[in-house]
Design a protein around this motif. Structure first.
Motif, PDB file in Angstrom:
ATOM      1  N   ILE B  11      50.515 -20.559  30.943  1.00 51.20           N
ATOM      2  CA  ILE B  11      51.961 -20.569  30.710  1.00 51.20           C
ATOM      3  C   ILE B  11      52.580 -21.897  31.137  1.00 51.20           C
ATOM      4  N   GLU B  12      52.181 -22.431  32.288  1.00 47.48           N
ATOM      5  CA  GLU B  12      52.755 -23.692  32.770  1.00 47.48           C
ATOM      6  C   GLU B  12      52.430 -24.829  31.796  1.00 47.48           C
ATOM      7  N   GLN B  13      51.196 -24.824  31.285  1.00 41.82           N
ATOM      8  CA  GLN B  13      50.787 -25.832  30.314  1.00 41.82           C
ATOM      9  C   GLN B  13      51.618 -25.701  29.048  1.00 41.82           C
ATOM     10  N   LEU B  14      51.794 -24.434  28.608  1.00 45.21           N
ATOM     11  CA  LEU B  14      52.547 -24.178  27.378  1.00 45.21           C
ATOM     12  C   LEU B  14      54.010 -24.585  27.538  1.00 45.21           C
ATOM     13  N   GLN B  15      54.571 -24.359  28.744  1.00 49.13           N
ATOM     14  CA  GLN B  15      55.963 -24.746  29.002  1.00 49.13           C
ATOM     15  C   GLN B  15      56.122 -26.259  28.827  1.00 49.13           C
ATOM     16  N   LYS B  16      55.153 -27.005  29.365  1.00 49.77           N
ATOM     17  CA  LYS B  16      55.216 -28.468  29.282  1.00 49.77           C
ATOM     18  C   LYS B  16      55.064 -28.912  27.824  1.00 49.77           C
ATOM     19  N   GLU B  17      54.108 -28.335  27.132  1.00 52.08           N
ATOM     20  CA  GLU B  17      53.873 -28.700  25.734  1.00 52.08           C
ATOM     21  C   GLU B  17      55.106 -28.392  24.893  1.00 52.08           C
ATOM     22  N   CYS B  18      55.695 -27.230  25.171  1.00 50.37           N
ATOM     23  CA  CYS B  18      56.901 -26.807  24.443  1.00 50.37           C
ATOM     24  C   CYS B  18      58.013 -27.838  24.630  1.00 50.37           C
ATOM     25  N   TYR B  19      58.144 -28.354  25.863  1.00 49.84           N
ATOM     26  CA  TYR B  19      59.173 -29.360  26.157  1.00 49.84           C
ATOM     27  C   TYR B  19      58.896 -30.648  25.382  1.00 49.84           C
ATOM     28  N   TYR B  20      57.645 -31.144  25.431  1.00 50.59           N
ATOM     29  CA  TYR B  20      57.347 -32.411  24.758  1.00 50.59           C
ATOM     30  C   TYR B  20      57.448 -32.278  23.233  1.00 50.59           C
ATOM     31  N   GLU B  21      57.108 -31.101  22.718  1.00 44.78           N
ATOM     32  CA  GLU B  21      57.290 -30.876  21.275  1.00 44.78           C
ATOM     33  C   GLU B  21      58.771 -30.970  20.915  1.00 44.78           C
ATOM     34  N   TRP B  22      59.615 -30.398  21.796  1.00 42.90           N
ATOM     35  CA  TRP B  22      61.062 -30.432  21.571  1.00 42.90           C
ATOM     36  C   TRP B  22      61.582 -31.859  21.639  1.00 42.90           C
ATOM     37  N   MET B  23      61.078 -32.643  22.582  1.00 44.76           N
ATOM     38  CA  MET B  23      61.523 -34.036  22.697  1.00 44.76           C
ATOM     39  C   MET B  23      61.107 -34.823  21.445  1.00 44.76           C
ATOM     40  N   SER B  24      59.912 -34.556  20.953  1.00 42.30           N
ATOM     41  CA  SER B  24      59.456 -35.246  19.727  1.00 42.30           C
ATOM     42  C   SER B  24      60.323 -34.854  18.535  1.00 42.30           C
ATOM     43  N   LEU B  25      60.645 -33.559  18.474  1.00 40.95           N
ATOM     44  CA  LEU B  25      61.486 -33.082  17.374  1.00 40.95           C
ATOM     45  C   LEU B  25      62.886 -33.710  17.478  1.00 40.95           C
ATOM     46  N   GLN B  26      63.367 -33.864  18.704  1.00 42.04           N
ATOM     47  CA  GLN B  26      64.686 -34.491  18.861  1.00 42.04           C
ATOM     48  C   GLN B  26      64.665 -35.945  18.409  1.00 42.04           C
ATOM     49  N   ALA B  27      63.548 -36.631  18.690  1.00 39.54           N
ATOM     50  CA  ALA B  27      63.419 -38.025  18.238  1.00 39.54           C
ATOM     51  C   ALA B  27      63.487 -38.063  16.710  1.00 39.54           C
ATOM     52  N   LYS B  28      62.862 -37.075  16.067  1.00 42.49           N
ATOM     53  CA  LYS B  28      62.891 -37.006  14.596  1.00 42.49           C
ATOM     54  C   LYS B  28      64.322 -36.689  14.126  1.00 42.49           C
ATOM     55  N   HIS B  29      64.982 -35.765  14.843  1.00 48.35           N
ATOM     56  CA  HIS B  29      66.373 -35.426  14.498  1.00 48.35           C
ATOM     57  C   HIS B  29      67.256 -36.681  14.509  1.00 48.35           C
ATOM     58  N   ILE B  30      67.046 -37.538  15.507  1.00 45.10           N
ATOM     59  CA  ILE B  30      67.867 -38.753  15.633  1.00 45.10           C
ATOM     60  C   ILE B  30      67.679 -39.631  14.394  1.00 45.10           C
ATOM     61  N   VAL B  31      66.424 -39.826  14.008  1.00 45.49           N
ATOM     62  CA  VAL B  31      66.141 -40.649  12.814  1.00 45.49           C
ATOM     63  C   VAL B  31      66.773 -40.011  11.575  1.00 45.49           C
ATOM     64  N   ASP B  32      66.595 -38.701  11.413  1.00 45.87           N
ATOM     65  CA  ASP B  32      67.147 -37.993  10.237  1.00 45.87           C
ATOM     66  C   ASP B  32      68.670 -38.118  10.189  1.00 45.87           C
ATOM     67  N   LEU B  33      69.298 -37.926  11.360  1.00 46.58           N
ATOM     68  CA  LEU B  33      70.769 -37.983  11.408  1.00 46.58           C
ATOM     69  C   LEU B  33      71.271 -39.388  11.080  1.00 46.58           C
ATOM     70  N   LYS B  34      70.589 -40.393  11.629  1.00 46.17           N
ATOM     71  CA  LYS B  34      71.013 -41.768  11.362  1.00 46.17           C
ATOM     72  C   LYS B  34      70.898 -42.094   9.871  1.00 46.17           C
TER      73      LYS B  34
END
Lengths: 287, 287
Positions: B11-34
């Protein structure tokens, strides 16, 4: 920049050392309180001496708060989720420490538990003359109505003070989503912070430091007022229970993490960390 | 116990992975929005498409919240001061995330900044025909009185909901200083937790998990309501600024810690962490 880095590095080290010194001192407090309570019961220790010990322990807490406050200079954030705490403890943190209202809750819990222990011992002794393992000499069930009323008034007041600081904290947190921080993040396409952002973040950490010092004042003041309401024996028992709760939560939180993540071997001590009470001081188990 | 340990480790590993996946998706969101905002300005992108993108991004946030909620099972504490955050970010946390009211503050900040930028550009152009570097096409200064009134009403409501959850959090924290936890710590001289304590701590973490899920609901709901009040262009700019603020604070906090404690080399990325926007996407700097 180099000198600022090295002085900040020094501060983080000092913060950690300050915490472990405090934990060691608390371990000593526990031993002192237990000895004093045993002696007091056998009439080898008078109330005045117990009062002195209680006063000294409250003053030690104040000195610890003062020392922490001196160590918050532009590096206060680490106190809001310290690396030396387990997640369990960090989830329980309020302004870099415990909630002052939890001191009062400890009294209520002990009071109820002592009354319950008295009653169950009374019933067991009548029925089968069984010893349930509690020594039953706790004086928390002897709190008078006047004492309870004073404690209750204090509880209400402390919660009001906590709420005031919680609101201030919320405002400081919200301010980060304002100029110049949010606006710099929006207008500049670079993720590097400029001087305005660094200044704003320094200012933010300073404000958090002041807030933590204010919270520490409430913590110390609450402890002092509780002790004033209690008899020296009650105060010694209250301090003993508070310190045991703090030390236990630290151990329990760490043990849960060890079992969960296997990050530290069970029983392995962090550098500078005081040995758990159970390993250090088995002779005093039957306080 | 072994199976519980290994599943918790997972679970702890999955929590961390879930966070980094979200950060990567946010980076993509920024590019898409721009990209979407640039196209929309050159009339190559219609409002309907922008609306779709905004809706998708809000839904992605909701999915992230749902995923986090699934990962809190008896291991919620780590979300209240995650190891993957810097101290700066952990000091800003509220119930394992940002304060929903800070979304509103971002609007106010942008609104003021845009109005200021418009005015200064107007004055500069009159005087010397100077370009100050801002493209000036931000639509946040065009918020109508009706929109501002709705945002203001929402702000008041969100603060009320935050206060309600903050009070619940305070109660959960105080409960730890009650039976059976405080009482076990007092009566037992051992620092080892018994079954009653472990059960109480499990229960405590479950309650904190429910609280975090409730807070996530307020965060998602606030985002959704804000977007409903704004035009698609304004909503895209708002989401862009919120995501940039999040990514920037993550970077700034880490950079401050690197300078302070020298724990990570500047520029070194944590495993799975998305590359900062400035290094990844220089071509879009002049959005």
């Amino acid at each position: 920049m180099a000198s600022s880095s090295s002085s900040s590095y020094g501060i983080e080290q000092l913060q950690k050392e300050c915490y472990y010194e405090w934990m060691s001192l608390q371990a000593k407090h526990i031993v002192d309180l237990k000895e004093a309570l045993i002696r007091q019961r056998s009439n080898a220790y008078n109330h005045h001496k117990l009062e002195e010990l209680v006063g000294k322990i409250v003053n030690d807490f104040q000195s610890y708060a003062k020392r922490r406050s001196e160590l918050t200079d532009k590096s206060c954030s680490s106190y809001f989720a310290p690396s030396w705490n387990s997640s369990l403890e960090n989830g329980l943190l309020w302004m870099g420490g415990c909630r002052p209202s939890s001191f009062v809750r400890v009294i209520y819990a002990l009071c109820g538990s002592c009354a319950e222990a008295h009653l169950s011992r009374y019933l067991l002794q009548i029925d089968e003359n069984i010893d349930d393992g509690h020594d039953g000499d706790s004086s928390m069930s002897d709190l008078t109505a006047t004492q309870l009323e004073k404690i209750n008034d204090l509880h209400v007041k402390v919660i009001r003070e906590e709420d005031k600081l919680t609101k201030k904290y919320a405002n400081f947190q919200e301010d980060v989503a304002d100029m110049p921080i949010a606006v710099t993040a929006f207008w500049r396409d670079s993720v590097e912070a400029d001087v305005a952002v660094e200044d704003a973040l320094d200012k933010h950490e300073e404000c958090m430091g002041v807030l933590m010092a204010d919270a520490d004042k409430v913590r110390v003041e609450t402890l002092r007022r509780i002790v004033e309401v209690l008899t020296p024996v009650q105060a010694a028992e209250f301090l003993l229970s508070g310190k045991r709760l703090h030390m236990s939560l630290h151990e329990w939180g760490r043990a849960r993490e060890e079992r969960r993540y296997g990050c530290v071997h069970v029983g392995m001590q962090q550098q500078g960390e005081p040995e758990p009470e159970s390993q250090r001081d088995r002779t005093l188990i039957d306080m």
